[in-house]
Design a protein around this motif. Sequence first.
Motif, mmCIF file in Angstrom:
data_model
loop_
_atom_site.group_PDB
_atom_site.id
_atom_site.type_symbol
_atom_site.label_atom_id
_atom_site.label_comp_id
_atom_site.label_asym_id
_atom_site.label_seq_id
_atom_site.Cartn_x
_atom_site.Cartn_y
_atom_site.Cartn_z
ATOM 1 N N UNK A 622 0.845 -1.205 0.000
ATOM 2 C CA UNK A 622 0.000 0.000 0.000
ATOM 3 C C UNK A 622 0.870 1.239 0.000
ATOM 4 N N UNK A 623 0.257 2.316 -0.459
ATOM 5 C CA UNK A 623 0.962 3.586 -0.505
ATOM 6 C C UNK A 623 0.136 4.690 0.141
ATOM 7 N N UNK A 624 0.813 5.711 0.592
ATOM 8 C CA UNK A 624 0.161 6.842 1.246
ATOM 9 C C UNK A 624 0.919 8.099 0.848
ATOM 10 N N UNK A 625 0.202 9.120 0.401
ATOM 11 C CA UNK A 625 0.889 10.343 0.022
ATOM 12 C C UNK A 625 0.017 11.241 -0.816
ATOM 13 N N UNK A 626 0.571 12.375 -1.210
ATOM 14 C CA UNK A 626 -0.196 13.388 -1.929
ATOM 15 C C UNK A 626 -0.593 12.952 -3.342
ATOM 16 N N UNK A 627 0.074 11.919 -3.864
ATOM 17 C CA UNK A 627 -0.344 11.407 -5.174
ATOM 18 C C UNK A 627 -1.798 10.954 -5.109
ATOM 19 N N UNK A 628 -2.179 10.394 -3.998
ATOM 20 C CA UNK A 628 -3.540 9.873 -3.844
ATOM 21 C C UNK A 628 -4.463 10.912 -3.185
ATOM 22 N N UNK A 629 -4.018 11.482 -2.108
ATOM 23 C CA UNK A 629 -4.850 12.477 -1.434
ATOM 24 C C UNK A 629 -4.072 13.092 -0.273
ATOM 25 N N UNK A 630 -4.320 14.374 -0.057
ATOM 26 C CA UNK A 630 -3.849 15.015 1.168
ATOM 27 C C UNK A 630 -4.790 14.588 2.309
ATOM 28 N N UNK A 631 -4.424 14.847 3.553
ATOM 29 C CA UNK A 631 -5.379 14.597 4.641
ATOM 30 C C UNK A 631 -6.638 15.433 4.426
ATOM 31 N N UNK A 632 -7.800 14.803 4.553
ATOM 32 C CA UNK A 632 -9.061 15.478 4.241
ATOM 33 C C UNK A 632 -10.073 15.207 5.349
ATOM 34 N N UNK A 633 -11.176 15.937 5.275
ATOM 35 C CA UNK A 633 -12.264 15.779 6.234
ATOM 36 C C UNK A 633 -12.986 14.450 5.995
ATOM 37 N N UNK A 634 -13.754 13.961 6.981
ATOM 38 C CA UNK A 634 -14.428 12.653 6.847
ATOM 39 C C UNK A 634 -15.341 12.552 5.636
ATOM 40 N N UNK A 635 -16.044 13.626 5.243
ATOM 41 C CA UNK A 635 -16.970 13.530 4.113
ATOM 42 C C UNK A 635 -16.243 13.284 2.799
ATOM 43 N N UNK A 636 -15.005 13.749 2.686
ATOM 44 C CA UNK A 636 -14.233 13.486 1.463
ATOM 45 C C UNK A 636 -13.859 12.004 1.368
ATOM 46 N N UNK A 637 -13.638 11.385 2.499
ATOM 47 C CA UNK A 637 -13.347 9.943 2.490
ATOM 48 C C UNK A 637 -14.589 9.177 2.031
ATOM 49 N N UNK A 638 -15.757 9.643 2.434
ATOM 50 C CA UNK A 638 -17.005 8.993 1.986
ATOM 51 C C UNK A 638 -17.105 9.013 0.472
ATOM 52 N N UNK A 639 -16.702 10.130 -0.131
ATOM 53 C CA UNK A 639 -16.742 10.224 -1.594
ATOM 54 C C UNK A 639 -15.764 9.244 -2.231
ATOM 55 N N UNK A 640 -14.608 9.039 -1.605
ATOM 56 C CA UNK A 640 -13.627 8.110 -2.155
ATOM 57 C C UNK A 640 -14.136 6.669 -2.087
ATOM 58 N N UNK A 641 -14.905 6.369 -1.073
ATOM 59 C CA UNK A 641 -15.383 4.993 -0.912
ATOM 60 C C UNK A 641 -16.369 4.596 -2.008
ATOM 61 N N UNK A 642 -17.018 5.572 -2.595
ATOM 62 C CA UNK A 642 -17.972 5.278 -3.672
ATOM 63 C C UNK A 642 -17.298 5.198 -5.030
ATOM 64 N N UNK A 643 -16.027 5.649 -5.109
ATOM 65 C CA UNK A 643 -15.298 5.604 -6.386
ATOM 66 C C UNK A 643 -14.663 4.230 -6.562
ATOM 67 N N UNK A 644 -14.369 3.898 -7.817
ATOM 68 C CA UNK A 644 -13.776 2.592 -8.112
ATOM 69 C C UNK A 644 -12.349 2.501 -7.608
ATOM 70 N N UNK A 645 -11.656 3.619 -7.658
ATOM 71 C CA UNK A 645 -10.313 3.659 -7.085
ATOM 72 C C UNK A 645 -10.051 5.068 -6.592
ATOM 73 N N UNK A 646 -8.937 5.236 -5.934
ATOM 74 C CA UNK A 646 -8.619 6.530 -5.337
ATOM 75 C C UNK A 646 -8.123 7.477 -6.413
ATOM 76 N N UNK A 647 -8.745 8.651 -6.581
ATOM 77 C CA UNK A 647 -8.280 9.599 -7.600
ATOM 78 C C UNK A 647 -6.901 10.138 -7.273
ATOM 79 N N UNK A 648 -6.145 10.410 -8.342
ATOM 80 C CA UNK A 648 -4.789 10.954 -8.152
ATOM 81 C C UNK A 648 -4.872 12.450 -7.900
ATOM 82 N N UNK A 649 -4.063 12.928 -6.961
ATOM 83 C CA UNK A 649 -4.053 14.359 -6.670
ATOM 84 C C UNK A 649 -3.315 15.092 -7.771
#
Length: 649
Positions: A622-649
């Motif tokens: 697994x990877x963690x970093x700004x390529x995938x997402x900066x730290x965000x509020x809980x509602x933004x994580x909800x939006x990611x869960x409905x996507x097929x994959x994590x959008x690139x920053x």
Amino acid sequence: MSGTSEGPAPAADLVRPAVTERHIDTSPRMYAGAPPGVTLSPGSPPDPHATAGTAAATSGVPADTPVPDGASPRTLQAAFATAPLAMAVVDREGLVVTANEALGTLLGAGADTLAGRIVADLVDLTSDARTWHAYREVLRGRQARLRCTRRLKHSDGHSLWVQVTVAPLPAQERAVLLSVADISVRRELQARLRHLQMHDPVTRLPNRTLFFERLSAALEAEAYEEGGTGRIGLCYLDLDGFKAVNDTLGHRVGDRLLAAVAERLTRCADEAGYARAATPLVARLGGDEFALLVEDSTGTDQLADLAESVLKALQAPFDLSGQRLSLSASIGVVERRAAGTSATGLMQAADTTLYWAKADGKGRWTLFDPERNAHRMTRQALSSTLRAAVERGEFALEYQPLVGMEDGGVRGVEALVRWNHPQFGTLTPNRFIGLAEEDGSIVQLGRWVLATACRQARRWQLDHPDAPPIFVSVNVAVRQVWDSDLVADVAEILAETGLAPHLLQLELTESAVMGSAGRPLQALQALSDMGVRIAIDDFGTGYSNLAYLSRLPVSVLKLDGSFVRGFQYENPDGTSGHPNPADEVIVEALIQLAHRLGLTVTAECVETASQASRLRGIGCDTGQGWLYSRPVAPDRISALLTASDCPRA
């Protein structure tokens, strides 16, 4: 006889203000000490237009003068002449009408030679404006009494301190009574007592009381507005390791050492004051703390030179009755404009700078740095409000996705705490977590973070039942393990929130985990047995004792971002370059080792697609970093869960 004054007494020498009580006794009786030629019967206030010198024109005591208790005028005259208290009758123009022998003896002149002399010159009443004004008010009948202290010079050359009192006689006499008391012995005793009060008995240096008296006087506007540089400097020093001398050799040797140090400091001050307007004041402030106060300093260079000379002087060993001792000192140096500076502020700055000198390695001097002090003050302000901030709800959590390298799906999130400070704005963990660990508030804050993160993870699970549940990763300080029952806290929070244990991951730094033994190790094992995932954060930068990996209940390694950053760097012209082969070899070896041990690997600080590609190629999970997402509020994580994959920053 000589009435020459050696100058006015300093303000501290005035027994009371020149303007004193205004009560005048006008009862119908004769003044007990009346001189010949002065009638002391009651009457109306003097006529300001009357001719002065009436008392001087009176040559005897009238026969009908009322005499109290049967005393004759001749008796009163004899009493005045032989009284041990030096006295004189003075007319309204300030001239001596008659004086007794005690005054002549005190001033070193015959009493008969004093008649007609100007009193203000005899006892120095003109040297300061306040006393001169009060004296004239007494002569004019507008003030009841003047009392002041003066230093006079006797005709034989010696000096004496006297207390001068000028009080009006009954109004119709148009005269005042001057009395002069020799207080030289009392003044000498007072000076000795003050010296004892203001000096340290061990070193004979000025003590803390005298030091602050001098410092406060130097910071008064009159002290620097009339001349000089208008600046002030301070070297505040503390002997390194002096307590060990007292503990091992005894306080007697310790006192001798302090006295020897005082001698060397005084020598340094004398050398620094040579050819300058003033010599620095050396004082012992208590214990093994000394101060050198520089009035009218010329800048930081002067203070730096003084500090260097002190360090050099203390380097030579001390020979004390067969004991040869060596020591060093740490010095805090402050130099600034006197205007706008308070004694408290200067000492606080000096104390802070002395602490820096100690922290930087001792045996050195450190100059006050406003920026460093501002940072310290900010830390102190944050530390003092940390506990209350948790209760006030000033903290919030943001979440950064942990993304699968193969398919880009969100596997979990790391909870990152933010402090919405009312004064300093939003603060990231590096600004306050260290403070929380120092003062123990990390236990309270960590429990809140853990409960909030688990509650949020459960909420996502309930809101997105069709999506695979994601785990939440929470950072834990080793002090939380020592100062609280972390296992009980985790079990209670999981039960309250309904979150499954395998959806909680606890991150500890490599240094904390690798050094675990006893209670911390038992806690980690109990958490692992519960089903909670244990991750080592910033792996590769701490102890890196690989033998521990086989014995600790660890399930995840999080590679430090410094390795990942080496996967992508630029040429001097800005074009993309080749990855650092050493970093790639190290990361690949760590991933292979982790997989052999049944551990998964997360790479931190993934910022570019090329980094992600290389990590994917060598098997990173697994990877963690700004390529995938900066730290965000809980509602933004909800939006990611409905996507097929994590959008690139």
